[in-house]
Design an enzyme around this catalytic site. Structure first.
Site, PDB file in Angstrom:
ATOM      1  N   LYS A  30      17.681   5.568  32.176  1.00 12.22           N
ATOM      2  CA  LYS A  30      17.671   5.489  30.723  1.00 12.22           C
ATOM      3  C   LYS A  30      18.594   4.377  30.225  1.00 12.22           C
ATOM      4  O   LYS A  30      19.292   3.748  31.012  1.00 12.22           O
ATOM      5  CB  LYS A  30      18.078   6.858  30.144  1.00 12.22           C
ATOM      6  CG  LYS A  30      17.126   7.996  30.551  1.00 12.22           C
ATOM      7  CD  LYS A  30      15.686   7.736  30.135  1.00 12.22           C
ATOM      8  CE  LYS A  30      14.840   9.001  30.029  1.00 12.22           C
ATOM      9  NZ  LYS A  30      14.338   9.494  31.336  1.00 12.22           N
TER      10      LYS A  30
HETATM   11  C1  PLP Z   1      13.846  11.143  31.327  1.00 10.68           C
HETATM   12  C2  PLP Z   1      13.113  12.050  30.432  1.00 10.68           C
HETATM   13  C3  PLP Z   1      13.333  13.429  30.409  1.00 10.68           C
HETATM   14  C4  PLP Z   1      14.189  14.125  31.418  1.00 10.68           C
HETATM   15  O1  PLP Z   1      15.465  13.656  31.530  1.00 10.68           O
HETATM   16  P1  PLP Z   1      16.294  13.891  32.890  1.00 10.68           P
HETATM   17  O2  PLP Z   1      17.673  13.543  32.501  1.00 10.68           O
HETATM   18  O3  PLP Z   1      15.730  12.958  33.916  1.00 10.68           O
HETATM   19  O4  PLP Z   1      16.123  15.307  33.262  1.00 10.68           O
HETATM   20  C5  PLP Z   1      12.683  14.202  29.465  1.00 10.68           C
HETATM   21  N1  PLP Z   1      11.826  13.649  28.598  1.00 10.68           N
HETATM   22  C6  PLP Z   1      11.559  12.334  28.604  1.00 10.68           C
HETATM   23  C7  PLP Z   1      10.626  11.775  27.577  1.00 10.68           C
HETATM   24  C8  PLP Z   1      12.172  11.492  29.529  1.00 10.68           C
HETATM   25  O5  PLP Z   1      11.885  10.195  29.540  1.00 10.68           O
END
Ligand code: PLP
Length: 401
Positions: free
Chosen positions: A186
């Protein structure tokens, strides 16, 4: 992954503060921790940055979505409207809550459209779980109007859109609650981590109980506080929070660089006839984590992806991606889990094996995306754009055999 590009001394310093005390746990141990409260500081930093009244850090973005659904009272048999283009975690959280996902169409905003939501909204719909895909806002005004008309809750999975705003307000603050992910991919990272924001204190309080077995965190006597409900362990650790804190402080710099690069890319690729971009609901509020091209048709898009690959430019063609678009989600359509879930018992409201997504497919098959790097030099960016321009133009003319 801009945060990882800028990873450095600031993160090390925050982590060292924790290692000096040895208190890796985010609650209690008031004396030993010598005033080091990284999870609390991280929450305060996110609240300040987004303008939210309250923030709660948890162990992942997936746990954040689960905690939001639980706090909002979404559970057994409730229908939740979700997009077919998202990271599959969104859908998993709905199913794990005992709720039932109902898919609606997306449009060129790459997010659920108001019309798509309206088309599937029924008497059993409890919430819309809106995902602001790839760093920019959905059509908030349109979607809020449908939610109001149909009397359903809006909850925002803002995992991919930290730093993005709509008409000056940070995403995640338009519904009951919003969640962010700080996994390694992210905009900024904790290693693993998540944050929930809300202006509703009671909802955040519920989410906090849920994230720590119902502990109320009153006083420094863990195990002797009253419990108001059950929960589970979605807690973030102090080391992860320390990294998130240092990364969050870098967000303004990251956003500035990304937006600057986006302007250069828009200007250059915008000159190519036949190519359009993602539809922006608030262009200035885009976090500019990704750039998106919409090619005239699927054949040209596939040709372009191939030519870009040959030129050494990595792009995402989400239409074929195993984890982000419903076309490849046979495991979801089969409800494949080692145990029996509510969805097996009640059955899904839609037959996912035959359900068609003509509007979403029409966008997805033409979509080519690439990440905007923070550390690009002007020359690196221009060299890449030169190559891109050649590939995109060529794919407009020629159709590969
Ligand atoms: C990355 C992501 C998640 C989950 O996040 P994690 O920290 O990897 O568990 C949930 N929703 C969306 C849209 C994502 O891109």
């Amino acid at each position: 992954m801009p945060g990882t590009e800028l990873f450095g001394e600031e993160e090390k310093k925050e982590v060292m503060d924790v290692l000096e005390t040895g208190v890796l746990f985010r609650y209690n141990h008031d004396v030993q921790r010598k005033g080091v409260w990284k999870a609390k500081e991280f929450e305060a930093e996110i609240a300040k940055f987004t303008g939210a009244k309250h923030a709660l850090a948890v162990s992942s973005g997936s746990c954040a979505v689960s905690a939001m659904l639980a706090a909002c009272g979404v559970g057994y048999g409730d229908e939740v409207i979700v997009p077919p283009f998202t990271f599959v975690a969104t859908i998993e959280a709905v199913l794990l809550a005992g709720a039932l996902p109902v898919f609606a169409e997306i449009d060129e905003t790459l997010c659920l459209s108001a019309a798509g939501i309206k088309a599937v909204c029924g008497p059993k719909t409890k919430a819309v779980l809106l995902v602001h895909m790839c760093g920019a806002a959905a059509d908030i005004d349109g979607i809020l109007a449908v939610c109001k008309e149909k009397n359903v809750m809006l909850i925002e999975d803002t995992a991919q859109a930290l730093g993005a705003t709509y008409k000056g307000k940070h995403l995640g603050l338009f519904g009951k609650m919003g969640s962010f992910s700080f996994d390694f991919f992210k905009i900024t990272t904790c290693g693993e981590g998540g944050v929930i924001i809300s202006n509703d204190e009671a909802l955040i309080q519920s989410a906090e109980y849920i994230s720590d077995h119902g502990h109320s965190h009153e006083g420094d006597n863990r195990g002797m506080e009253p419990h108001h409900m059950m929960g589970t362990n979605f807690r973030i650790g102090e080391i992860n929070a320390a990294i998130g804190l240092a990364q969050t402080r870098k967000l303004p710099k990251i956003l500035k660089a990304q937006r600057k690069h986006k302007a250069v890319i828009s200007e250059r690729l915008g000159r190519i006839r036949g190519v359009t971009f993602r539809k922006q609901c608030d262009d200035g509020g885009d976090s500019a984590t990704f750039f998106h091209l919409l090619m005239p048709d699927e054949t040209k898009a596939r040709t372009c992806v191939k030519l870009l690959g040959e030129a050494g430019i990595g792009v995402a063609y989400w239409y074929d991606n195993m984890y982000h678009y419903i076309k490849q989600w046979d495991h979801v359509k089969d409800l494949k889990m080692p145990y029996r879930m509510v969805a097996h018992e009640l059955g899904l409201p839609q037959d996912l094996k035959t359900l068609a997504f003509p509007k979403s497919n029409a966008v997805m098959c033409r979509l080519i995306s690439f990440g905007i790097r923070v550390t690009w030099t002007e020359q690196e960016l221009n060299t890449m754009l030169d190559k891109m321009e050649v590939a995109v133009k060529k794919s407009m003319e020629k159709v590969l055999a």
